[in-house]
Every structure is written in C-alpha cells, then in structure tokens.
Design an enzyme around this catalytic site. Sequence first.
Site, mmCIF file in Angstrom:
data_model
loop_
_atom_site.group_PDB
_atom_site.id
_atom_site.type_symbol
_atom_site.label_atom_id
_atom_site.label_comp_id
_atom_site.label_asym_id
_atom_site.label_seq_id
_atom_site.Cartn_x
_atom_site.Cartn_y
_atom_site.Cartn_z
ATOM 1 N N LYS A 126 0.816 -1.216 0.000
ATOM 2 C CA LYS A 126 0.000 0.000 0.000
ATOM 3 C C LYS A 126 0.852 1.270 0.000
ATOM 4 O O LYS A 126 0.527 2.234 -0.694
ATOM 5 C CB LYS A 126 -0.950 0.011 1.199
ATOM 6 N N GLU A 210 -3.784 7.539 7.326
ATOM 7 C CA GLU A 210 -4.644 8.323 6.450
ATOM 8 C C GLU A 210 -5.603 9.140 7.285
ATOM 9 O O GLU A 210 -6.000 8.724 8.371
ATOM 10 C CB GLU A 210 -5.484 7.401 5.548
ATOM 11 N N HIS A 245 -16.057 -4.255 5.864
ATOM 12 C CA HIS A 245 -15.267 -4.004 4.661
ATOM 13 C C HIS A 245 -15.508 -5.026 3.567
ATOM 14 O O HIS A 245 -14.716 -5.169 2.651
ATOM 15 C CB HIS A 245 -13.765 -3.916 4.968
ATOM 16 N N ARG A 302 -7.179 -7.475 -10.983
ATOM 17 C CA ARG A 302 -7.899 -8.685 -11.417
ATOM 18 C C ARG A 302 -9.327 -8.293 -11.760
ATOM 19 O O ARG A 302 -9.706 -7.138 -11.636
ATOM 20 C CB ARG A 302 -7.928 -9.705 -10.282
HETATM 21 P P1 ADP Z 1 -8.229 -3.593 2.540
HETATM 22 O O1 ADP Z 1 -7.133 -3.645 1.525
HETATM 23 O O2 ADP Z 1 -7.839 -4.227 3.848
HETATM 24 O O3 ADP Z 1 -9.546 -4.068 2.012
HETATM 25 P P2 ADP Z 1 -8.766 -0.796 2.010
HETATM 26 O O4 ADP Z 1 -7.654 0.170 2.103
HETATM 27 O O5 ADP Z 1 -9.175 -1.247 0.653
HETATM 28 O O6 ADP Z 1 -8.402 -2.045 2.922
HETATM 29 O O7 ADP Z 1 -10.035 -0.226 2.752
HETATM 30 C C1 ADP Z 1 -11.196 -1.034 2.949
HETATM 31 C C2 ADP Z 1 -12.392 -0.189 3.316
HETATM 32 O O8 ADP Z 1 -12.110 0.601 4.466
HETATM 33 C C3 ADP Z 1 -12.845 0.817 2.267
HETATM 34 O O9 ADP Z 1 -13.718 0.255 1.310
HETATM 35 C C4 ADP Z 1 -13.535 1.856 3.127
HETATM 36 O O10 ADP Z 1 -14.851 1.410 3.448
HETATM 37 C C5 ADP Z 1 -12.718 1.884 4.391
HETATM 38 N N1 ADP Z 1 -11.654 2.924 4.360
HETATM 39 C C6 ADP Z 1 -10.404 2.787 3.892
HETATM 40 N N2 ADP Z 1 -9.695 3.929 4.020
HETATM 41 C C7 ADP Z 1 -10.500 4.829 4.619
HETATM 42 C C8 ADP Z 1 -10.356 6.205 5.033
HETATM 43 N N3 ADP Z 1 -9.218 6.878 4.879
HETATM 44 N N4 ADP Z 1 -11.424 6.788 5.608
HETATM 45 C C9 ADP Z 1 -12.574 6.126 5.795
HETATM 46 N N5 ADP Z 1 -12.787 4.845 5.431
HETATM 47 C C10 ADP Z 1 -11.757 4.189 4.843
#
Ligand code: ADP
Length: 691
Positions: A126, A210, A245, A302
């Site tokens: 990431k 973040e 999630h 993917r």
């Molecule tokens: P993973 O790779 O573990 O699935 P992600 O980074 O894709 O994690 O984030 C998964 C979910 O978490 C997103 O779809 C969103 O719902 C929430 N999320 C991620 N980052 C943020 C953020 N900065 N603020 C609020 N919600 C977030």
Amino acid sequence: MTRTTSPDAQRFDTLLVANRGEIACRVMRTARRMGLRTVAVYSDADANARHVREADEAVRLGPAAARESYLNVAAVVEAARRTNAGAIHPGYGFLSENGAFVEALDAAGITFVGPPASAIAAMGDKSAAKARMHDAGVPLVPGYHGEGQDDALLRDEADRIGYPVLLKASAGGGGKGMRVVESSDGFQAALDGCRRESRSAFGDDRMLIEKYLVQPRHVEVQVFCDAHGHGVYLFERDCSVQRRHQKVLEEAPAPGMTEELRREMGEAAVRAAREIGYVGAGTVEFLLDVDGSFYFMEMNTRLQVEHPVTEMITGQDLVEWQLRVAMGERLPLAQDELTISGHSFEARLYAEDPEQDFLPATGTLSRFAMDLAGAGLEAKRVRLDSGVETGDVVSMHYDPMLAKLIVHGDDRAQALATLNRALAALDVRGVVTNRGFLQRLATHPDFRDAKLDTRFIERHEDTLFAERRVAPEDYAAAALIGLHQLARECESDSPWDRHDGFRLNAPHTIRIALCAPELSQGPAQDADDAESVTVVEGKREGQGSPWQLTLNGQDLSATYAATLEPLEGDAVAVTLDGHRRRLQARRDDNVVVMVDPRRETRLFWRRIDAIDHGHHEAESTLTAPMHGTVVALLVEAGARVEKGMPLMVMEAMKMEHTMTAPADGHVESFHFAAGDTVGQGDVLLAFAADE
Ligand code: ADP
C-alpha cells in the site's frame, strides 16, 4: 521479473480456469462462446461441483484445503500441462493477485489472463503504491506513507494530519491491521495493536496513516488496458454497502455522479493503470467524500466479483475483453465508443445467517432455482451467476458465496424494483442464506434514496438486524399454508383410513404452533408454554369454506377469516379479512418460507393437536404428527391405562411430543422402539379402548 506481454502474444485454444464456484462457471461460459476448450480444476471437496460438470475437462488438484488445491501453484501448472492449456484465467481470490504464480506461468510458457507480475507487485504494497500514484498525479487521502516508522514520528504525522485518522498496515488487505484513532492520546495503543495484528497476519509491521473520512462512499472505476498502449475506463461502480469491509450490494453507475466527476475519476484511474504498465482488467478503488473530492485507495489487479454490473450498463462482456487482450488483440472499443445504458445492481447471495453474526451455513441445497416468468421478470433484465445447482452440497471449505443476482433497469428505480422482485423469486431451500437481509437492505428507504456511504449497514443496524417481530398477518398466512397442506394431504387419502381426526366435510378445528426456526433447534420445549410460540387455531365448516383463524401468542391475539388460493408454481394468494396478498410459499422440512418482494419470513410450524367434533378423537394421538424419532416408551406393551396417561415420547425438530392414551383401555403393542425413526402419519402403537 517483468513479463512482456507482446503485441503478438500467442493465441490459445484451451483455457484453464484456476478457480471454482460462480466465477469459474461464468468465465467458462464466455470461453465456450468464443470457441475455446475449457478446463476446470478441483479439490476433493469439489469433485462433483458445478464448475467441474460444466467444463470440457477437469483435473484434480488435491485435498479440500485451499492451500493444497486452489492455492497450489505447482498443481495448477501441472494441470495446465496435462491438458495442453495455453492460458489460465485466475478468477478472483486464490492465485489471482499472486506474482509468484504469474512468474511460474511465464516460465512454463503459459499465458496468464491478467496483468504482468510487475504490475501486481507495484500495487501489492500500500505505501509503495501510494508513492507511485502520487507521482502519477492521482489524488491520495491526506496522510503519511513514508519509510520512517519511528513511533514518535508516526504520532507527529497523525497529529499533523488531524484526527480521526486511520492506521493501515502497508502490507495489509481484507481489512486486517486497520484501526481508527480518535485522538492523540489513543494513538500509541492503537499503533501497538495494529503492529501486532499486522505482524501476525502479514509478517510485516510497517504502517501508513490516512485521514479518516467520516462519511465516504466507495466508488471504484473499471479500467482496461491492452498491450498496445491503449487504456480505457468502463465507468464506475458504487460499492458503499459493506459489512466489515466486505461488499454486499453493488451498483453501476454510482448515483449522483456528474459527467465531469465521472471523467475526472475515470481518467485518474487510467493514469494509475498506465503508471504501472498495466495490461488487462483492473479496478481502481476510490473513496468519494461528501464534498465530491475523491482519493485513491488501492488497485485490484484482477476481475472483481462485482464486474457484472459494469457489463449490464455497457453491454460488454469483460471476460471476453480479458481473453482478447491476453491473446494480444487490441481493446475492442475506444473510450468515445463506450456508453452507459440504464442502471444495474448486484446482490451477493451468501450461505450465512445474518442474525447470527453472519455465521456461514452449510448443508445440501434441496432446491436452487429462480422462476423468472412466475415473477413476471424479463430474462434479459435478470442474470443469476451461480456456482451451484439443486442437489449441491455447500461445504465449509470455501467462501460461502452461492451466487450473484444481477439486474438491469432503464433507471435506478426500475432496476431496484426488479432487484426486489428477483430476490423474492429465488427459491433456495436446505441452506440458510442472507436473502432476507438483502431484501431489508434493498427495500430500505435510505438505500432507495441513494443515501449511501461505507457505514450504511452500521448506521441502520436497528432496522436491518433487530430481531424483527413477525407481523400477525405473517403468522396467519403461515398457519393457513400449514392448514392447507394438512387438508391436501388428507384429501389425497381416504378420510376413513386416517387416525388424526381430520375429517372432510365436517366442522373441525386444528391447532398449529409457530415459532422462529432457530427456536425449534433449541432445548426441548413445550410449544404451548414457550413465550415465543404463537398458537393458531383454525376452524372451518368444511372443504372449500374459509378458515376462521384465532391467533394467540406473546402480545398477540387476532382473528381472521382466511382463504388460500394456489396460483402457478409456488405462488399463493392469501386473503385475510378481505386483504389479498400474493406471495411465494415454500416448505423446507417443517419450516414454511414465505417471500414477497419486501421480505422473507421463515416460521417453523407443527400441528399440536386435532380436535375432531366427530367420533375419532379417541384415536387422535396414535399417529406420528411429523417425521421424528421415538425417545421413550413409557408403559409396557399390554399395560392397562387410563385416558390421558402418557404412553410414548417422540422428538421432532428437537421438540418433544407426548402421546397419551385416547381412552381407558390397553396398549396392545408398540410398533416402534426408542431410537427408531418414524415418518409423518405412521401409526405408533396398537391401542384397544375398553368397550
Ligand atoms: P483492505 O485492503 O484491507 O480491504 P482498504 O484500504 O481497501 O483495505 O479499505 C477497505 C475499506 O475501508 C474501504 O472500502 C472503506 O470502506 C474503508 N476505508 C479505507 N480507508 C479509509 C479512510 N481513509 N477513511 C474512511 N474509510 C476508509
């Protein structure tokens, strides 16, 4: 390490699909249409699975455990060799984002239907991905993704960003190693927890920070690149409705998008893909904030589970695009040739129980079907992508997703109405599913009004999960269905052979006990005493005349004049005091499942006695009221008994039934012993009443 997907890549005539379930079936469908030979792979648990049955050839990978089968790179490569497969489609999950797998295929001269290993690697971490996206001018959530990992440094960064912040594991995925921090005070403890979790899940404890967006939507863009330097976006999907999630309901296009925002996000997504030398289908996930700002979250290298909603609105087959690109062809369409038509939803049907914290469910699907015509739905508007059929076993080895229901409408409202009717038309028996939960989501007023964000389910927990009280009309309808069935069974027999007191053309009363199916699995209980049980007494003058229903339960008493009219298929019309309602009524053992476009109601029912106003009362308890087991014989054969004395106990669906002497007399013989299984209607013992 980089694979060069050359413009003159090899064409292939055999495709191996390194996956299972609905995605394996879906990929093979397109491959067949394109004239390719299809090869499935399977674990021991899937030897007879639908994807195996549908493939031209299938090769065993190993035991049920995914590590030893679907995740076993060597076994998959060997399966491709044995079947001369020129290409492998990985589906999603399993090996789909595994760089080492792609390298193994490169080494073996097999085409991977997906991006080069280098592109997978670029998005795998990431923090590194964010750094590259920043360079490519793709907007990022304000935050920190640097190399320095000192506790004090991270805390300073969090203070600078401003709370709440979200701590994320750089190596993370699947929501692991992620924590919201509300204030500077709580930072250290959260950091320690996240690091521990991340170390144990990914063997890596690097963190990024973040800004935590309080009400974001999850909007992702479908991109496609070929090996000739072209890239396009196929618009966006809104996947905000998530639980832990994990996406539950998806739609395309995202509600409330302006053309300008769509183009900005689309172009940013294509830039992201180009930056890493992407080839094939990919998804760039963004968080869309309330003010219309959007931020890069991650790229999935993917095909996504929810790709069909994009297919529905663009009229394109994304798997066909993938296969063409893998064969070295150019993208089938240019950006200005792609358009959006109408609206589409996807609902994921899981074998799980939302009321029990989404506990995965297993069992045999005694029925899995959808009656489109019966529900008045057009085949071109509804698509059921499933990996199962009637008779299939749902095991605990893999993801519990059974199928995806995808619908299309001219606009969002029409598509949503179709989704709800299609959900009601699904006929799934034998395994508990989240269908009722999907219905509650899809009929929620805020969902209808597109008030979406990633905390939708959390915010509406009360209405989505609260132990819903079954409406009196639903108890009455379920009882009516039960009564009707008893009457039908009776009509197919000669009334004179029956010993259960049910007489045709004579006034009679039948009592039925109803409760939630979970309760019937609990400790043995006496239906009449349990608070949660509702007793319905049905009375009618004779065949064909309306039933007089009297309901009695906790906080519930009502009476109705009720009739039931069978319609086509499983559909019935239930009329209660002049209010006619059409619903699908199905039986799953002794559970009656009633589905209408707004809700699914499941009630366990059983007959608790029969009072015949004729002469047969004396024999009324000597037959098994339902399928079950004999628990105990309470008297000896030949024993003299008085009317009402308990003779025998049987158990059905974990509820005990006591058979009592219908009159003074003696038991001539028992036809069953303790432990024996008895069928509904079996005569349990021979009884001779005194003259
Ligand atoms: P993973 O790779 O573990 O699935 P992600 O980074 O894709 O994690 O984030 C998964 C979910 O978490 C997103 O779809 C969103 O719902 C929430 N999320 C991620 N980052 C943020 C953020 N900065 N603020 C609020 N919600 C977030």
